[in-house]
Design an enzyme around this catalytic site. Structure first.
Site, short mmCIF file in Angstrom:
data_model
loop_
_atom_site.label_atom_id
_atom_site.label_comp_id
_atom_site.label_asym_id
_atom_site.label_seq_id
_atom_site.Cartn_x
_atom_site.Cartn_y
_atom_site.Cartn_z
NE ARG A 138 -9.70 -10.66 9.47
CZ ARG A 138 -10.49 -10.21 10.30
NH1 ARG A 138 -9.84 -10.00 11.41
NH2 ARG A 138 -11.72 -10.52 10.65
CG ASP A 139 -10.86 -13.25 13.33
OD1 ASP A 139 -10.26 -13.50 14.44
OD2 ASP A 139 -11.91 -12.90 13.44
CG HIS A 189 -16.62 -12.10 11.96
ND1 HIS A 189 -15.79 -12.45 11.19
CD2 HIS A 189 -16.06 -11.94 13.32
CE1 HIS A 189 -14.66 -12.81 11.96
NE2 HIS A 189 -14.67 -12.39 13.07
CG HIS A 196 -14.97 -14.34 17.70
ND1 HIS A 196 -13.72 -14.58 17.33
CD2 HIS A 196 -15.11 -13.56 16.58
CE1 HIS A 196 -12.99 -14.14 16.42
NE2 HIS A 196 -13.85 -13.24 16.17
CB CYS A 236 -9.89 -8.61 18.06
SG CYS A 236 -9.40 -7.13 17.86
CG ASN A 291 -13.30 -16.49 13.71
OD1 ASN A 291 -13.97 -15.36 13.21
ND2 ASN A 291 -11.91 -16.29 13.84
N1 COA Z 1 -0.75 -1.54 5.84
C1 COA Z 1 0.72 -1.74 6.02
N2 COA Z 1 1.49 -0.71 6.71
C2 COA Z 1 0.50 0.42 7.19
C3 COA Z 1 -0.67 0.38 7.01
C4 COA Z 1 -1.21 -0.43 6.27
N3 COA Z 1 -2.73 -0.62 6.13
N4 COA Z 1 -1.22 1.61 7.62
C5 COA Z 1 -0.23 2.03 8.23
N5 COA Z 1 0.82 1.49 7.85
C6 COA Z 1 2.16 1.58 8.59
C7 COA Z 1 2.59 3.11 8.20
O1 COA Z 1 3.24 3.15 7.00
C8 COA Z 1 3.57 3.53 9.25
O2 COA Z 1 4.82 2.73 9.02
P1 COA Z 1 6.33 3.44 9.60
O3 COA Z 1 6.22 3.34 11.00
O4 COA Z 1 7.24 2.46 9.04
O5 COA Z 1 6.29 4.73 9.23
C9 COA Z 1 3.15 2.65 10.54
O6 COA Z 1 2.36 1.75 9.96
C10 COA Z 1 2.01 3.47 11.49
O7 COA Z 1 1.28 4.36 10.62
P2 COA Z 1 0.05 5.21 11.31
O8 COA Z 1 -0.82 5.74 10.01
O9 COA Z 1 0.84 6.29 12.01
O10 COA Z 1 -0.66 4.18 12.07
P3 COA Z 1 -1.19 3.87 13.47
O11 COA Z 1 0.30 3.55 14.16
O12 COA Z 1 -2.03 5.03 14.21
O13 COA Z 1 -1.65 2.58 13.20
C11 COA Z 1 -3.46 1.33 11.90
C12 COA Z 1 -3.08 2.61 12.96
C13 COA Z 1 -4.85 1.20 11.49
C14 COA Z 1 -2.36 1.32 10.73
C15 COA Z 1 -2.97 0.13 12.99
O14 COA Z 1 -3.51 0.22 14.07
C16 COA Z 1 -3.35 -1.40 12.23
O15 COA Z 1 -2.97 -1.84 11.23
N6 COA Z 1 -4.47 -1.79 12.93
C17 COA Z 1 -5.22 -3.07 12.41
C18 COA Z 1 -5.69 -3.79 13.54
C19 COA Z 1 -6.10 -5.17 13.25
O16 COA Z 1 -5.87 -5.68 12.07
N7 COA Z 1 -7.07 -5.85 14.09
C20 COA Z 1 -7.66 -7.12 13.95
C21 COA Z 1 -8.72 -7.00 12.98
S1 COA Z 1 -10.13 -6.54 13.40
ZN ZN Z 2 -13.06 -11.95 14.39
#
Ligand code: COA
Ligand code: ZN
Length: 302
Positions: A14-15, A205, A207, A238, A247
């Site tokens: 993941r990370d 956790h 880094h 991140c 990490n």
């Molecule tokens: N898994 C898969 N797809 C997802 C999802 C999830 N958990 N959550 C939202 N989506 C998809 C939606 O279906 C949408 O798809 P589309 O454009 O094909 O319709 C798209 O992502 C945008 O969805 P929305 O609800 O409008 O989200 P957003 O654009 O505001 O983004 C997050 C919010 C949370 C989904 C996004 O910022 C994210 O995934 N962040 C993760 C960050 C991360 O992992 N950081 C590192 C670890 S700390």
């Molecule tokens: Zn981390």
């Protein structure tokens, strides 16, 4: 049980992988993760169910969970929202790790929500996941400081924990997202939080962004933490935090604790082999140190 024992969650899948620029083939991800499991790691955060636009590298999350060797290991996935929780339940993971930042700015950049919105989501996620007989852990990103907002008083962290505990959450990871913590701050925060919340299971956790990863881990250990995250070869970071780097390195952590006679599961020799294989696969020099120097009791021909 020996109360000195340490439990490691490997977060390479993941990370670690989320930060890799070049696409890692699903079969290669599986190969590395399975090797880590074979080394004796009992808990892995294998991937994330997040937006593929936010983290394209982990768009194969479903396949990864389907294909890794799952006996004898707890499988965790990071999630940012209820959609992630639904996908994680479909994939039958053992636990979800839902992330929220202490920092408003980082939370917005990372998951596009205010902290309050995320806290409300976590309440809903918890109900849903518990109704599926699975567990929820909350990772508190930027606990020890944020690259946009600076360093916080521990009170800001305990306020969020208190809110989440009132919603039934019991397991929290204190995350030093960009390696801003120092050993004194780690022990001050841990001692304070463990005193205020004696029933919470806290993990750390860390880094190694500023070279303080292992010393922070040692400080956390002395303050009573027994659960730590780490990644093979020390990869990770991140993508939504400037200056983020890897990490604490899994095999370096295991090596240090092993030579301190602290009981723990993973086999250091197997981890070193796995790190070398991953270095070849990723094609650049990894930050891990023991994989280069060898274990400290190895002797060389004079
Ligand atoms: N898994 C898969 N797809 C997802 C999802 C999830 N958990 N959550 C939202 N989506 C998809 C939606 O279906 C949408 O798809 P589309 O454009 O094909 O319709 C798209 O992502 C945008 O969805 P929305 O609800 O409008 O989200 P957003 O654009 O505001 O983004 C997050 C919010 C949370 C989904 C996004 O910022 C994210 O995934 N962040 C993760 C960050 C991360 O992992 N950081 C590192 C670890 S700390
Ligand atoms: Zn981390």
């Amino acid at each position: 049980m020996d109360n000195r024992r340490v439990f490691i969650t490997d977060v390479t899948g993941r990370d670690g992988f989320q930060m890799e620029k070049h696409w890692i083939k699903t079969e290669d991800k599986i190969r590395i993760i399975n090797r880590i499991i074979n080394s004796g790691v009992k808990r892995i955060e294998a991937t994330s169910f997040v937006s593929p636009k936010a983290i394209p590298q982990l768009r194969d999350a479903k396949e990864v969970i389907e294909l890794i060797k799952r006996d004898n290991v707890e499988v965790v996935t990071l999630i940012p929202n209820i959609k992630g929780a639904e996908l994680a339940m479909e994939a039958d993971v053992d636990e979800v790790n839902v992330v929220v930042s202490i920092s408003e700015t980082h939370n917005k950049k990372n998951i596009n929500k205010t902290v309050d919105q995320s806290v409300k989501d976590i309440a809903e996620i918890n109900k849903f996941v518990v109704s599926n007989n699975k567990r929820v852990n909350v990772s508190l990103a930027t606990t020890f400081g944020c690259p946009f907002e600076g360093i916080y008083e521990v009170r800001k962290v305990s306020e969020i924990i208190k809110k989440l505990m009132s919603m039934g959450l019991k397991r929290f990871t204190l995350a030093d997202t960009t390696g801003m913590a120092n050993p004194t701050q780690v022990s001050d925060f841990v001692i304070h939080l463990k005193t205020v919340f004696p029933d919470v299971q806290f993990s750390l956790h860390l880094h190694n962004t500023r070279g303080m990863g292992l010393v922070n881990l040692y400080s956390g250990y002395n303050a009573g933490i027994r659960h730590f995250d780490a990644s093979l070869g020390g990869i990770g970071g991140c993508p939504f935090a400037p200056g983020a780097t890897g990490n604490v390195c899994l095999e370096d952590v295991v090596h240090m604790l092993h030579y301190m006679n602290i009981p723990l599961d993973p086999d250091i020799d197997e981890l070193i082999k796995a790190a070398k294989q991953m270095e070849t696969l990723l094609g650049y020099k990894l930050p891990g140190q023991v994989m280069r120097a060898g274990i400290s009791t190895a002797t060389f021909e004079s």
